[in-house]
Design an enzyme around this catalytic site. Structure first.
Site, short mmCIF file in Angstrom:
data_model
loop_
_atom_site.label_atom_id
_atom_site.label_comp_id
_atom_site.label_asym_id
_atom_site.label_seq_id
_atom_site.Cartn_x
_atom_site.Cartn_y
_atom_site.Cartn_z
N ALA A 78 -29.17 47.82 28.19
CA ALA A 78 -29.60 48.51 26.97
C ALA A 78 -28.91 49.87 26.87
O ALA A 78 -28.37 50.39 27.85
CB ALA A 78 -31.11 48.69 26.98
N GLN A 80 -30.07 52.80 26.77
CA GLN A 80 -30.62 53.74 27.75
C GLN A 80 -30.86 53.06 29.10
O GLN A 80 -31.82 53.36 29.81
CB GLN A 80 -31.91 54.36 27.22
CG GLN A 80 -31.68 55.43 26.18
CD GLN A 80 -30.93 56.62 26.73
OE1 GLN A 80 -31.09 57.00 27.89
NE2 GLN A 80 -30.09 57.25 25.90
N SER A 81 -29.96 52.18 29.49
CA SER A 81 -30.13 51.43 30.73
C SER A 81 -30.04 52.33 31.97
O SER A 81 -29.06 53.06 32.17
CB SER A 81 -29.06 50.35 30.83
OG SER A 81 -29.04 49.77 32.12
N ASN A 82 -31.05 52.23 32.83
CA ASN A 82 -31.02 52.91 34.12
C ASN A 82 -30.04 52.23 35.07
O ASN A 82 -29.38 52.89 35.87
CB ASN A 82 -32.41 52.92 34.74
CG ASN A 82 -33.42 53.60 33.86
OD1 ASN A 82 -33.24 54.75 33.47
ND2 ASN A 82 -34.48 52.89 33.52
#
Length: 343
Positions: A78, A80-82
């Site tokens: 995504a 805002q993928s971690n």
């Protein structure tokens, strides 16, 4: 680490990125509010680039990548993928290039969401970014990533792809076999229930598999962060089967071991609802703990809901797995100011 887990993971290449056991701490004021003995496993403190649970997974993905002689890492996630952010950081530490693909999974977000938080860190870490316009197309996102990898190969690079869709060997789950052994060594398994966010399913299935291998019979409760409970339960069972095949052992997990709840999921992945906003406020203002709006706040909201209606019994002992993700707080400033701070 336990001898049983050591033997299982020994055949797999591993790049050590985490050199300490993350702590287990009490959450006394939040626990008192919920009427339970509540602790937290601080996997947000895994170190590199704001840490999080993905560091444990990357030890095995990057171990395999280096074993294959890769010089470039590719991953999709995504916006805002971690996982993307930590992959870029770990690649930088190892002297590898990193190409990241960001999927549009969360509707209605503005410019801050696409430029701050994890995206800002991806750029700082030197990742090459691509965009994928569909948010719920794991196979398509993986296929596009392989197209990018093919182009890199044509240009003389040696790429390694971390897959998103199920059906691949679940190397990332091996990191949570290690975590299961770590919890045992810490004496942290004197609890009745462990609660965590359940998204890709690799953390959940790996932890459950590891705990059952070690003989722990308590509940592992997954709070759905992306898909409905029925679909998530099926995904977890398949992950456990693939993990058993990878390890060449019998599956220690059956359908009765898999518990997932989706009552705090709506309206969907990455979208702040009232339970998520309440969980963020309570964690911060009662015990000074920050949780992110995508994974850990939703998982904590699910834990709170379970304590409220008796699915987690009053007076029982529960452990919350904090999987990190805190850079996303800055990307969600609009939601935080409108939904969380004004609550």
């Amino acid at each position: 680490m336990s001898d049983a887990i050591d033997r299982l993971i020994a055949p797999f290449p591993r790049t050590r990125l985490l050199s300490w056991a993350t702590p287990v701490e009490a959450l006394p004021r939040l626990g008192d509010r919920l009427g339970i003995d509540l602790r937290v496993k601080r996997d947000d403190l895994t170190g590199i680039a704001f840490g999080g649970n993905k560091v444990r997974k990357l030890e095995f993905y990057l171990g395999q990548a280096r074993h294959e002689g890769a010089d470039t890492l590719l991953i999709t996630g995504a916006v805002q993928s971690n996982f993307v952010r930590v992959a870029a950081a770990c690649a930088a530490r190892l002297g590898m290039d990193c190409h990241v693909q960001l999927e549009e999974r969360v509707p209605g977000q503005g410019d801050t969401y696409r430029s701050s938080g994890n995206v800002l860190l991806d750029d700082l870490l030197g990742a090459t970014r691509y965009s994928y316009p569909v948010g719920e197309d794991e196979a398509g996102a993986d296929a596009r990533l392989h197209e990018i990898a093919a182009d890199l190969t044509h240009r003389g690079r040696r790429p390694y792809v971390i897959p998103l869709s199920p059906g691949h060997p679940p190397l990332g789950s091996l990191g949570y076999l290690v975590c299961a052994a770590e919890l045992m060594a810490q004496g942290a398994l004197d609890v009745d229930t462990i609660v965590l966010g359940s998204g890709s399913g690799l953390t959940h299935s790996g932890l459950l598999f590891g705990l059952r291998t070690l003989g722990w019979r308590g509940r592992v409760v997954g709070i759905c962060v992306r898909r409905a409970a029925a679909a998530q339960a099926e995904r977890l069972l398949r992950h456990c089967e693939r993990l058993a095949a990878l390890l060449q052992v019998a599956v220690p997990v059956g359908p009765g071991d898999i518990e997932v709840h989706d009552d705090v999921l709506a309206p969907g992945y990455g979208q702040v609802n009232d339970p998520v906003a309440d969980a963020m406020r309570l964690a911060a203002r009662l015990d000074g703990m920050l949780v992110d709006p995508v994974y850990t706040a939703r998982a904590l909201a699910g834990l709170i809901a379970c304590a409220a209606d008796g699915r987690i019994a009053a007076g029982s002992r529960a452990l919350f797995l904090h999987t990190g993700g805190l850079p996303a707080l800055f990307a969600y400033e609009t939601d935080l100011r409108s939904r969380v701070l004004n609550g």
